[in-house]
Design an enzyme around this catalytic site. Structure first.
Site, PDB file in Angstrom:
ATOM      1  N   CYS A 194      17.415  49.433  -9.082  1.00 27.65           N
ATOM      2  CA  CYS A 194      17.318  50.849  -9.458  1.00 27.65           C
ATOM      3  C   CYS A 194      18.305  51.747  -8.721  1.00 27.65           C
ATOM      4  O   CYS A 194      18.398  52.935  -9.012  1.00 27.65           O
ATOM      5  CB  CYS A 194      15.891  51.356  -9.238  1.00 27.65           C
ATOM      6  SG  CYS A 194      15.465  51.527  -7.493  1.00 27.65           S
ATOM      7  N   ASP A 224       0.676  10.385   3.846  1.00 29.63           N
ATOM      8  CA  ASP A 224       1.204  11.289   4.867  1.00 29.63           C
ATOM      9  C   ASP A 224       0.075  12.193   5.365  1.00 29.63           C
ATOM     10  O   ASP A 224      -0.152  13.286   4.844  1.00 29.63           O
ATOM     11  CB  ASP A 224       2.341  12.113   4.261  1.00 29.63           C
ATOM     12  CG  ASP A 224       3.315  12.575   5.320  1.00 29.63           C
ATOM     13  OD1 ASP A 224       3.163  12.170   6.491  1.00 29.63           O
ATOM     14  OD2 ASP A 224       4.229  13.334   4.980  1.00 29.63           O
ATOM     15  N   LYS A 237       2.017   4.658   1.731  1.00 30.05           N
ATOM     16  CA  LYS A 237       1.972   5.216   3.076  1.00 30.05           C
ATOM     17  C   LYS A 237       1.579   6.678   2.931  1.00 30.05           C
ATOM     18  O   LYS A 237       2.373   7.525   2.498  1.00 30.05           O
ATOM     19  CB  LYS A 237       3.325   5.079   3.772  1.00 30.05           C
ATOM     20  CG  LYS A 237       3.271   5.474   5.237  1.00 30.05           C
ATOM     21  CD  LYS A 237       4.508   4.995   5.990  1.00 30.05           C
ATOM     22  CE  LYS A 237       4.396   5.197   7.489  1.00 30.05           C
ATOM     23  NZ  LYS A 237       4.198   6.574   7.898  1.00 30.05           N
ATOM     24  N   LYS A 240      10.317   3.366   3.964  1.00 31.63           N
ATOM     25  CA  LYS A 240      10.271   4.820   3.793  1.00 31.63           C
ATOM     26  C   LYS A 240      11.097   5.243   2.581  1.00 31.63           C
ATOM     27  O   LYS A 240      12.159   4.699   2.316  1.00 31.63           O
ATOM     28  CB  LYS A 240      10.829   5.520   5.055  1.00 31.63           C
ATOM     29  CG  LYS A 240      10.003   5.274   6.304  1.00 31.63           C
ATOM     30  CD  LYS A 240       8.688   6.050   6.286  1.00 31.63           C
ATOM     31  CE  LYS A 240       8.850   7.455   6.794  1.00 31.63           C
ATOM     32  NZ  LYS A 240       8.895   7.584   8.227  1.00 31.63           N
ATOM     33  N   GLU A 246       0.851  -1.204   0.000  1.00 26.51           N
ATOM     34  CA  GLU A 246       0.000   0.000   0.000  1.00 26.51           C
ATOM     35  C   GLU A 246       0.873   1.236   0.000  1.00 26.51           C
ATOM     36  O   GLU A 246       2.042   1.170   0.364  1.00 26.51           O
ATOM     37  CB  GLU A 246      -0.871   0.024   1.271  1.00 26.51           C
ATOM     38  CG  GLU A 246      -1.789  -1.169   1.389  1.00 26.51           C
ATOM     39  CD  GLU A 246      -2.518  -1.214   2.733  1.00 26.51           C
ATOM     40  OE1 GLU A 246      -2.320  -0.304   3.563  1.00 26.51           O
ATOM     41  OE2 GLU A 246      -3.273  -2.171   2.940  1.00 26.51           O
ATOM     42  N   CYS A 270      13.196  48.460  -1.012  1.00 24.54           N
ATOM     43  CA  CYS A 270      13.575  49.554  -1.907  1.00 24.54           C
ATOM     44  C   CYS A 270      12.476  50.598  -1.812  1.00 24.54           C
ATOM     45  O   CYS A 270      11.291  50.274  -1.931  1.00 24.54           O
ATOM     46  CB  CYS A 270      13.671  49.021  -3.332  1.00 24.54           C
ATOM     47  SG  CYS A 270      13.558  50.287  -4.593  1.00 24.54           S
TER      48      CYS A 270
HETATM   49  S1  IVH Z   1      -1.167   0.430   8.811  1.00 23.05           S
HETATM   50  C1  IVH Z   1      -0.993  -1.876  12.514  1.00 23.05           C
HETATM   51  N1  IVH Z   1      -1.301   1.480   6.402  1.00 23.05           N
HETATM   52  O1  IVH Z   1       1.479   5.357   9.200  1.00 23.05           O
HETATM   53  C2  IVH Z   1      -0.784  -1.106  11.265  1.00 23.05           C
HETATM   54  N2  IVH Z   1      -0.627   2.879   8.184  1.00 23.05           N
HETATM   55  O2  IVH Z   1       3.794   4.807  10.961  1.00 23.05           O
HETATM   56  C3  IVH Z   1      -0.886   0.324  11.497  1.00 23.05           C
HETATM   57  N3  IVH Z   1      -0.214   5.187   7.521  1.00 23.05           N
HETATM   58  O3  IVH Z   1      -0.179   5.493  12.291  1.00 23.05           O
HETATM   59  C4  IVH Z   1      -0.894   1.208  10.358  1.00 23.05           C
HETATM   60  N4  IVH Z   1      -0.666   4.947   5.389  1.00 23.05           N
HETATM   61  O4  IVH Z   1      -1.066   6.912  10.364  1.00 23.05           O
HETATM   62  C5  IVH Z   1      -1.017   1.711   7.693  1.00 23.05           C
HETATM   63  N5  IVH Z   1      -1.491   2.258   4.215  1.00 23.05           N
HETATM   64  C6  IVH Z   1      -1.223   2.483   5.506  1.00 23.05           C
HETATM   65  C7  IVH Z   1      -0.829   3.753   5.977  1.00 23.05           C
HETATM   66  C8  IVH Z   1      -0.536   3.905   7.336  1.00 23.05           C
HETATM   67  C9  IVH Z   1      -0.300   5.812   6.332  1.00 23.05           C
HETATM   68  C10 IVH Z   1       0.224   5.845   8.783  1.00 23.05           C
HETATM   69  C11 IVH Z   1      -0.702   5.619   9.946  1.00 23.05           C
HETATM   70  C12 IVH Z   1       0.120   5.003  11.017  1.00 23.05           C
HETATM   71  C13 IVH Z   1       1.522   5.356  10.602  1.00 23.05           C
HETATM   72  C14 IVH Z   1       2.495   4.343  11.099  1.00 23.05           C
END
Ligand code: IVH
Length: 660
Positions: free
Chosen positions: A401, A109, A107, A304, A105, A416
């Site tokens: 100028c 932000d 991640k 990351k 998936e 200026c």
């Molecule tokens: S799963 C037990 N899936 O990342 C699993 N988290 O660093 C918990 N986040 O607190 C999270 N996209 O706010 C999951 N596709 C995703 C995510 C995701 C963003 C965030 C979430 C979590 C943090 C963990």
């Protein structure tokens, strides 16, 4: 009413989740209006999950703590393919070498939330907090249109906790920041802070004004018989939640690494921000075997993206002169790639910032793209200094100028002082033509520079005198392009008062303030004639902005500019009414009204042909008196100005035929 609600929710779903509306916005509005009318007629039949009730609740005093039924864990991070492989090896070892599928998936932000449903209705939403206990932000979450208030399933499970990430698009983030700047509020550093800050507003109306969105990525406590994570996502999609479309099931860690690399390179193509990919073991049985540590599952990990920083060398520090005369030091950098873009310069904001960071010419520096847009220097690498670096100081003459540069006591910005400085003139023209202003898209900075150099124009008003021949004679122009430019200028002649006000480039008047002023005064003439006190009294304006506006229109060249614009055909929509019960009358309002906000009442006055005054004078025809009236009432009595109550005001408008 139930049928209407269902239809509206269905169209909402098609619009916000599937991105495939079946009806026009107008038709949608009509359905909503029909429902609102019925609900007004039968208030007892209003239900909390009615789509009309998304922003239904008054501002809270504070947020109430909520304990999550199942803890909201965080994720461990890996930063390289090697670390990912090491994580995968541990997983395989624990599972005794059995085959493992992964869900990959994005991640997102943003801010994590937990949504609780009872009997298929959204009853409670909470922030993550410390993972055990968060804050109740239900009223704010209800305003997010992609969160279903009611599930589309026949037998909803109990309990049901759904987890996801609330976020803002980059575009929404930019526009919120532009508004905050105009209102003299600090910018949000990044979309994540903006999303989290929007969720923690005590007044849900503020949250509702921010285009928040959600991607749901899993379940908390949930009485569902499911065997795999991808099944859970499919169920959630079915139930009406928004699942990120880039989610895939892969069969090896090699595929995970491949996708992570691809997204690291392409992350900027997404309309929202992501900071990595999340890898989850798909099978629930395997997840259970792997278990969790105190803070994170062992069955998932966040890969990351590499930090969006790079090092490069400062070749020089140049000074740019903006439209307000502000001098901004900008570092010229050895070109370097940061988050997929080549960066050649970075703003240093002002002199104090250069001192604070101690950036010198010749320094090796760390650069990053803040909020992923504007490149900035994080710090110099002091260890790398050779002694050949030179300190920079703000010049005391304008580089454009040669006029004196002043920096008033207590201010950070050096300016200026020469209003006809060519750099300022160009800056004002660029601003005048920009999208939020007169929107003359064919007139870019290069062409404006040419027009100035050839003395075809000296200021914005001259744009409306341009003729085809001299324009066509410009380098790389020709007849056709010249005509296009003229059409573009002509198109900008019909505008709105707010846009014109903004285009004038009055200090402190951003798009939002321009709207407030336009709503309050209704015409450019009224604003030009307004005394300081009347401008200051506009809600949301205040003395600093008022002074700036007032001073602007006291300068003869500015007045001439406006007169010329009007004489040359610039017209504003919604001209003053000459009919209506209040036609030609100046109305002042004092005290708190019961039925309307101040802005609504003022709009009503204008809708009925009147103008709104900020204070009572001999020119005032009518004073509307609410509760706790101010000194305006005394003054009206002294000047024998007619006063009416709110009820009489409403009656008067009714007599005029239109419904208030
Ligand atoms: S799963 C037990 N899936 O990342 C699993 N988290 O660093 C918990 N986040 O607190 C999270 N996209 O706010 C999951 N596709 C995703 C995510 C995701 C963003 C965030 C979430 C979590 C943090 C963990």
């Amino acid at each position: 009413m139930a049928k209407l609600r269902q239809a509206i929710e269905q169209h909402n779903y098609r619009y916000y989740i599937l991105d495939a509306p079946e009806i026009t916005d107008a038709e949608f509005d009509e359905l909503t209006r029909e429902l609102r009318d019925l609900e007004a007629q039968y208030p007892d039949l209003v239900t909390p999950d009615s789509p009309t009730q998304r922003v239904g609740i008054a501002p809270a005093e504070a947020f109430v703590p909520v304990r999550h039924r199942r803890a909201m864990l965080s994720l461990d991070n890996v930063f390289s393919d090697e670390e990912l492989q090491a994580w995968g090896a541990r997983v395989e070892r624990t599972l005794g070498g059995r085959e493992v599928d992964f869900v990959c998936e994005l991640k997102i932000d943003g801010a994590a939330v937990s949504l609780t449903y009872e009997d298929g209705r959204f009853v409670r939403g909470a922030t993550r907090g410390d993972g055990e206990q968060g804050e109740d932000v239900t009223a704010n979450l209800r305003t997010i249109k992609s969160i279903p208030l009611r599930l589309q399933v026949p037998r909803p499970p109990a309990p049901l906790e759904v987890r996801g990430e609330v976020h803002l698009s980059r575009a929404a983030f930019e526009s919120i920041n532009a508004e905050r700047e105009a209102a003299h509020q600090p910018r949000f550093a990044n979309p994540r802070n903006a999303a989290a800050g929007s969720l923690r507003q005590l007044d849900p109306r503020i949250t509702a004004s921010r285009p928040l969105d959600i991607f749901v990525y899993g379940l908390g406590a949930a009485a569902l018989r499911l065997h795999r994570h991808d099944e859970a996502l499919a169920w959630l999609r079915q139930a009406g939640f928004k699942i990120n479309p880039e989610t895939v099931v892969v069969h090896s860690l090699r595929d995970v690494a491949g996708r992570a690399a691809a997204w690291a390179a392409r992350r900027h193509e997404l309309p929202y921000e992501v900071d990595g990919v999340v890898v989850k073991v798909n099978d629930y049985g395997q997840q259970a075997e792997l278990g969790t540590t105190s803070h994170a599952p062992r069955w998932a990990v966040a890969y990351k993206f590499p930090a969006e920083q790079a090092t490069t060398v400062v070749r020089g520090i140049e000074v740019y002169v903006g439209r307000t005369g502000a001098l901004t030091p900008v570092a010229a950098l050895e070109p370097v790639r940061v988050s997929g873009v080549t960066v050649t310069s970075a703003t240093l904001h002002n002199e104090d910032e250069v001192r604070r960071k101690d950036v010198r010419i010749g320094d090796t520096v760390v650069v990053q793209r803040a909020g992923e847009v504007i490149p900035e220097i994080v710090r110099p690498l002091v260890d790398r200094r050779t002694g050949a670096e030179r300190q920079w100081t703000m010049p005391d003459r304008c580089p454009a100028c040669g006029s004196t540069v002043v920096r008033p006591e207590g201010e950070v910005v050096a300016r200026c002082v020469n209003a006809s400085c060519p750099a300022q003139v160009l800056g004002r023209l660029i601003h005048f033509c920009s999208r939020g202003a007169m929107n003359i898209d064919r007139l870019g900075p290069k062409l404006l520079m040419q027009l100035l150099a050839q003395r075809l124009i000296a200021g914005p008003d001259d744009l409306y005198k341009l003729s085809k021949d001299p324009l066509a004679a410009l380098e790389r122009m020709g007849e056709r392009s010249a005509q296009n430019v003229l059409n573009s200028i002509d198109g900008g002649r019909r505008t709105t008062l707010a846009r014109l006000l903004y285009a004038l480039g009055i200090r402190h008047v951003g798009g939002h303030i321009a709207e407030l002023l336009a709503a309050r005064f209704g015409s450019i003439e009224a604003i030009m004639a307004a005394p300081f006190g009347e401008v200051r009294d506009v809600e949301g304006v205040g003395p600093v902005i008022a002074e700036s506006v007032h001073l602007f229109f006291q300068q003869p060249p500015n007045v001439r500019l406006v007169r010329n614009l009007l004489a040359r055909g610039v017209r504003m929509a919604a001209p003053q009414m000459t009919t209506g019960v209040l036609a030609g009358r100046q109305v002042v309002i004092t005290g708190t009204l019961e039925k309307f906000s101040r802005i609504q009442a003022e709009q009503l006055v204008r809708d009925h042909g009147g103008t709104v005054g900020g204070s009572v004078s001999k020119k005032t025809d009518l004073l509307v008196v609410g509760s706790d009236p101010g000194s305006k009432l005394e003054r009206a009595e002294k000047l024998k100005v007619k006063t009416i109550t709110e009820a009489e005001f409403v009656e008067l408008l009714h007599a005029g035929g239109a419904q208030p």
